[in-house]
Design a protein around this motif. Structure first.
Motif, PDB file in Angstrom:
ATOM      1  N   ARG A  40      13.221  51.082 -24.225  1.00  0.00           N
ATOM      2  CA  ARG A  40      13.407  50.225 -25.363  1.00  0.00           C
ATOM      3  C   ARG A  40      12.368  49.183 -25.046  1.00  0.00           C
ATOM      4  O   ARG A  40      11.541  48.641 -26.003  1.00  0.00           O
ATOM      5  CB  ARG A  40      14.710  49.547 -25.306  1.00  0.00           C
ATOM      6  N   LEU A  41      12.030  48.650 -24.129  1.00  0.00           N
ATOM      7  CA  LEU A  41      10.965  47.578 -23.704  1.00  0.00           C
ATOM      8  C   LEU A  41       9.590  48.200 -24.049  1.00  0.00           C
ATOM      9  O   LEU A  41       8.862  47.476 -24.585  1.00  0.00           O
ATOM     10  CB  LEU A  41      11.112  47.003 -22.167  1.00  0.00           C
ATOM     11  N   GLU A  42       9.531  49.443 -23.718  1.00  0.00           N
ATOM     12  CA  GLU A  42       8.164  49.986 -24.133  1.00  0.00           C
ATOM     13  C   GLU A  42       8.006  50.129 -25.681  1.00  0.00           C
ATOM     14  O   GLU A  42       6.917  50.009 -26.036  1.00  0.00           O
ATOM     15  CB  GLU A  42       8.159  51.420 -23.596  1.00  0.00           C
ATOM     16  N   THR A  43       9.079  50.434 -26.489  1.00  0.00           N
ATOM     17  CA  THR A  43       9.266  50.370 -27.728  1.00  0.00           C
ATOM     18  C   THR A  43       8.704  48.809 -28.411  1.00  0.00           C
ATOM     19  O   THR A  43       7.999  48.738 -29.319  1.00  0.00           O
ATOM     20  CB  THR A  43      10.559  50.806 -28.312  1.00  0.00           C
ATOM     21  N   ILE A  44       9.542  48.095 -27.964  1.00  0.00           N
ATOM     22  CA  ILE A  44       9.021  46.580 -28.152  1.00  0.00           C
ATOM     23  C   ILE A  44       7.500  46.169 -28.156  1.00  0.00           C
ATOM     24  O   ILE A  44       6.909  45.714 -29.265  1.00  0.00           O
ATOM     25  CB  ILE A  44       9.731  45.588 -27.410  1.00  0.00           C
ATOM     26  N   ASP A  45       6.810  46.572 -26.913  1.00  0.00           N
ATOM     27  CA  ASP A  45       5.480  46.568 -26.580  1.00  0.00           C
ATOM     28  C   ASP A  45       4.549  47.214 -27.617  1.00  0.00           C
ATOM     29  O   ASP A  45       3.559  46.640 -28.073  1.00  0.00           O
ATOM     30  CB  ASP A  45       5.161  47.065 -25.196  1.00  0.00           C
ATOM     31  N   TYR A  46       5.134  48.533 -28.051  1.00  0.00           N
ATOM     32  CA  TYR A  46       4.269  49.362 -29.055  1.00  0.00           C
ATOM     33  C   TYR A  46       4.392  48.592 -30.244  1.00  0.00           C
ATOM     34  O   TYR A  46       3.193  48.501 -31.083  1.00  0.00           O
ATOM     35  CB  TYR A  46       4.847  50.853 -28.843  1.00  0.00           C
ATOM     36  N   LEU A  47       5.605  48.162 -30.894  1.00  0.00           N
ATOM     37  CA  LEU A  47       5.437  47.479 -32.253  1.00  0.00           C
ATOM     38  C   LEU A  47       4.776  46.285 -32.209  1.00  0.00           C
ATOM     39  O   LEU A  47       4.246  45.953 -33.300  1.00  0.00           O
ATOM     40  CB  LEU A  47       7.047  47.454 -32.392  1.00  0.00           C
ATOM     41  N   ILE A  48       4.887  45.544 -31.144  1.00  0.00           N
ATOM     42  CA  ILE A  48       3.824  44.191 -30.992  1.00  0.00           C
ATOM     43  C   ILE A  48       2.505  44.736 -31.225  1.00  0.00           C
ATOM     44  O   ILE A  48       1.855  43.955 -31.902  1.00  0.00           O
ATOM     45  CB  ILE A  48       4.437  43.429 -29.933  1.00  0.00           C
ATOM     46  N   GLU A  49       2.120  45.571 -30.615  1.00  0.00           N
ATOM     47  CA  GLU A  49       0.777  46.150 -30.628  1.00  0.00           C
ATOM     48  C   GLU A  49       0.090  46.506 -32.079  1.00  0.00           C
ATOM     49  O   GLU A  49      -0.953  46.378 -32.443  1.00  0.00           O
ATOM     50  CB  GLU A  49       0.607  47.157 -29.754  1.00  0.00           C
ATOM     51  N   GLN A  50       1.255  47.003 -32.900  1.00  0.00           N
ATOM     52  CA  GLN A  50       1.016  47.360 -34.113  1.00  0.00           C
ATOM     53  C   GLN A  50       1.153  46.279 -35.111  1.00  0.00           C
ATOM     54  O   GLN A  50       1.536  46.399 -36.345  1.00  0.00           O
ATOM     55  CB  GLN A  50       2.092  48.619 -34.602  1.00  0.00           C
ATOM     56  N   LYS A  51       1.325  44.833 -34.562  1.00  0.00           N
ATOM     57  CA  LYS A  51       1.518  43.723 -35.528  1.00  0.00           C
ATOM     58  C   LYS A  51       2.514  43.838 -36.082  1.00  0.00           C
ATOM     59  O   LYS A  51       2.860  43.299 -37.270  1.00  0.00           O
ATOM     60  CB  LYS A  51       0.366  43.650 -36.384  1.00  0.00           C
ATOM     61  N   GLU A  52       3.710  44.452 -35.588  1.00  0.00           N
ATOM     62  CA  GLU A  52       5.112  44.416 -36.183  1.00  0.00           C
ATOM     63  C   GLU A  52       5.952  43.624 -35.414  1.00  0.00           C
ATOM     64  O   GLU A  52       5.921  43.484 -34.245  1.00  0.00           O
ATOM     65  CB  GLU A  52       5.606  45.762 -36.192  1.00  0.00           C
TER      66      GLU A  52
END
Length: 506
Positions: A40-52
């Motif tokens: 779940r934490l990795e998912t947050i990092d990915y979305l933040i990288e995508q400017k979401e």
């Protein structure tokens, strides 16, 4: 678009349920929960990288129980155990995020590594509608071992399809157990399987030999082996079994002891044991109806030959959809007959109701195109909209045909149809456009509540819009064609001598 039951409505909650194998210690379940939380934490990092934005608002981790199911609920009958765990999250409002709950679940699931001892992993991300399982194949029979082998083959086949994940079955071994069966030596001594079971139970559980009254309570006195003789497997092998003649023999001499796994549950249906093979699916990539059809035509026939004593049937969403379609077809036929009768009485004609109702199929085409444009599957809610659409789309053609009938008394039929198109154009067009525009706020609303109404609104809005232009162009032409056919039919009947005078106009 594909046809479905009640469409899944994305929730504002995601509930990840973890079910480990029976007997798994709590530490293993905690490690699995930690792995899911890391993903779940990795998912947050990915979305933040995508400017979401970070879609998660609150998180609750539960060990030993699963109190949530796609959102909070009250239920006193919550299953507990060291092999159960759950991570439940509340998402920010759908208007404030760029992805739906199922899309977030898919990203989350991709980042989860291997989970040793896992029995089932389920993501609950819909508020209503849909089904917990995309495909549910029921294997029925009496031989659980053969059915288990068949279930493994089905799981292997399902795993080969794109978009299919979380392939599980309801057949799983329980805790380890010792299976004790009487052998030839025991039978020769006059023992039975019941004798073995009774004496082993007396030795380990105990036999009630007395009850003592202590004030208002009764105390049971149980006679059994001492604790030290009940803690090791060696002691079980040396257990003395008494025969009817009083002879004692070690258990290992009169019985065969093997280690195995028990059955935690045995599911039955129609007096047969059943195993369900179930899967989840990414509906964007997995074409579930095509997968079910491929299994039915190309895979299950060979499986039925290999396991002739087992039955393979689709249940769950597919079975419910078939039953629902049958009921809707009957109700639709009754509705069309009632509409025909209501039109035939005031028009005093058997043919003109068919002319008015000819726009209904085109309204259905418009509804299908609307679902295609919005990327939504046809569903039961869409069917409700189609039923309402049948009564709405005929209004325009009803007004048009009625106007033609009135003007035909004063002028030629061709001139009457031309005047009807001119006179009723504005009324028909404005009626349809205002209906469509009035539904637009629902079509573009992103809130959770609006998702239940979207399929019905799309069916009515696009059906009315598409049928309007068909009504203005086709109904006048069909009216003229109908009158020409009536004239030709009358001429043929007169020539054959079946009638002597022209019939009253239908």
């Amino acid at each position: 678009p594909s046809i479905r039951g009640v469409p899944p409505v994305p929730s504002d909650y995601i509930s990840v349920k973890i079910l480990m194998q029976d007997g798994v210690p709590a530490e293993t379940t905690q490690k699995a929960l930690a792995e899911v939380e890391r993903a779940r934490l990795e998912t947050i990092d990915y979305l933040i990288e995508q400017k979401e934005p970070n879609p998660f608002r609150y998180v609750m981790k539960t060990m030993g129980a699963q109190p949530f199911s796609g959102g909070p609920r009250e239920n006193a009958d919550i299953a507990t155990g060291s092999n159960r765990g759950e991570i439940s999250v509340e998402l920010i409002k759908s208007e404030d995020r760029t992805r739906s709950a199922p899309q977030i679940s898919a990203l989350w699931r991709e980042r989860i590594g291997p989970l040793p001892g896992l029995k089932q992993l389920f993501f609950g991300d819909v508020a209503a509608g849909g089904s917990k399982t995309a495909i549910d194949l029921e294997i029925a029979g009496q031989d659980l071992k053969a059915m288990g082998v068949a279930a493994d083959l089905v799981k292997k086949k399902l795993a080969s399809y794109e978009g299919i994940f979380d392939v599980t079955d309801t057949y799983s071994g329980g805790k380890r157990e010792m299976k004790i069966e009487i052998n030839a030596n025991g039978l020769a001594l006059g023992l039975t399987q019941a004798d073995l079971g009774r004496q082993i139970r007396q030795a380990y559980y105990g036999e009630e030999i007395q009850r003592i009254q202590k004030e208002r309570d009764e105390v049971k006195v149980m006679l059994r082996y001492p604790l030290k003789d009940r803690k090791t497997l060696t002691a079980l092998h040396d257990l003395r079994v008494r025969t009817s003649s009083g002879v004692e023999a070690p258990l290992s001499e009169v019985a065969t002891i093997t280690m195995g796994q028990g059955y935690p549950t045995i599911k039955r249906s129609d007096r047969s044991r059943i195993i369900n093979v179930q899967t989840s699916a990414n509906k964007d990539t997995a074409k579930v109806p095509l997968i079910e059809r491929d299994l039915e035509l190309n895979f299950l026939p060979s499986l039925r030959e290999k396991f002739p004593n087992s039955r393979f049937t689709f249940v769950g969403e597919k079975k419910e959809q078939e039953e629902s379609d049958s009921g809707l077809a009957q109700a639709g036929g009754i509705c069309l007959f009632v509409i025909y009768a209501l039109l035939a009485i005031p028009f005093r004609s058997y043919l003109q109701p068919f002319l008015i109702m000819s726009v209904i199929p085109f309204g259905l085409i418009g509804a299908v195109l609307g679902h295609f444009l919005f990327g939504l599957p046809l569903s039961q809610l869409s069917h409700f909209g189609l039923v309402a659409l049948t009564g709405v789309v005929i209004n325009d053609s009803l007004v048009l045909v009625h106007y033609v009938n009135q003007r035909a008394k004063e002028t030629t039929l061709l001139e009457a149809t031309r005047l009807a198109g001119m006179a009723r154009f504005r009324a028909i067009l404005l009626t349809s456009l205002t209906t469509f525009v009035g539904l637009l706020p629902i079509l573009f609303e992103r809130s959770l509540q609006a998702q239940f109404l979207k399929p019905m609104a799309i069916a009515i809005g696009f059906g009315v819009l598409f049928a309007t232009f068909i009504t203005l162009l086709m109904v006048p032409c069909l009216y003229l064609i109908l009158e020409d056919l009536k004239k030709i039919g009358t001429a043929v009947l007169l020539k054959l001598g079946i009638i002597t005078n022209a019939p009253i106009e239908a």
